[in-house]
Design an enzyme around this catalytic site. Sequence first.
Site, PDB file in Angstrom:
ATOM      1  N   LYS A   1       0.803  -1.228   0.000  1.00  0.00           N
ATOM      2  CA  LYS A   1       0.000   0.000   0.000  1.00  0.00           C
ATOM      3  C   LYS A   1       0.835   1.276   0.000  1.00  0.00           C
ATOM      4  O   LYS A   1       0.356   2.332  -0.438  1.00  0.00           O
ATOM      5  CB  LYS A   1      -0.936  -0.007   1.207  1.00  0.00           C
ATOM      6  CG  LYS A   1      -2.058  -1.024   1.146  1.00  0.00           C
ATOM      7  CD  LYS A   1      -3.152  -0.591   0.200  1.00  0.00           C
ATOM      8  CE  LYS A   1      -4.400  -1.441   0.353  1.00  0.00           C
ATOM      9  NZ  LYS A   1      -5.494  -0.991  -0.545  1.00  0.00           N
TER      10      LYS A   1
ATOM     11  N   SER B   1       1.145  -9.807  -0.500  1.00  0.00           N
ATOM     12  CA  SER B   1       0.878  -8.373  -0.480  1.00  0.00           C
ATOM     13  C   SER B   1       1.138  -7.670   0.842  1.00  0.00           C
ATOM     14  O   SER B   1       1.275  -6.451   0.870  1.00  0.00           O
ATOM     15  CB  SER B   1      -0.567  -8.108  -0.917  1.00  0.00           C
ATOM     16  OG  SER B   1      -1.471  -8.818  -0.098  1.00  0.00           O
TER      17      SER B   1
END
Length: 327
Positions: A55, A311
Amino acid sequence: MDAAPIPLADIEAAERRLAGHAVTTPLLESRDLSRRAGGRVLVKPEVLQRTGSFKFRGAFNKLSSLAGPERRNGVVAFSSGNHGQAVAAAAAELGMPAVIVMPQDAPAVKIERTRAFGAEIVLFDRHTDDRAAMARGLAEARQAVLVPPFDDPMIMAGQGTIGSELARQARQLDAGLDHVLTPCGGGGLIAGVASALHALSPPTRVTAVEPAGFDDTGRSLVAGERLTNPSLAGSICDALLSPTPGALTFPINHRLLAGGLAVSDEEVRAAMAYAFAELRLVVEPGGAVALAAVLTGRFRAEGATTALVLSGGNVDPALYAATIAGR
């Protein structure tokens, strides 16, 4: 319905903004994982990225593009944790105020780390509150910029730098990428990655992996329209529990993705334990779904070269300890 991919020029511009700020994560190869899969499997560990997830790429790309009053008034974001941490960290580095709207039941480690970056935290109940409406109200009241977790071209372009890195690193390994599997919540990560690979590695097929019962993108790809999840809670994959695919991300993903897969919480736990034991990587539940798809055989990787995006690694310590202990 379908939309054009994020332009490669925008992803390359994001790479320039991120240079010296984000980590260029490696592309790793595990002989054991390849043996189990019956093909060549590569791993892109965004768990090593700043703030512990991919992110940061999108957040920094978005915030660093702001100037003047936008930068002075700061930003507001809503997030289950990883996006909030990333926005808070990027804002701190750029000297901007940040307010993060987070669910009350987010892992405590994510709330604590977001607050540690200096952001103001506003908590909401994911069962009764509209987090997007809360964030919009705060942004309007403070004349701040709303930074959505995925439905923004600058966010998607930042996440797309994972795809451009993947393409370059695979060439360096003499690995023609047949498939890339990516965790999917609202769809910003996979839209950016698929856009980059569409330009740089056209034969590569990109597949979304989601938690079972929260596979709104996979079902939407089949239906040809955005569908919603029946619930906003009920999986350990807290980072992937978006209510519906993004209005901007889904048209890109509908055009570019090969399809979607879903994995159970128990399969995710097994993948997390495998990542710890064999890859020596700490992976949070939502970050482990692509690995779970390969380990279970739900994605058939035989005779192909497949890259998996891990991720994020921001996992609750108690959950993680129980998971790797097999409890």
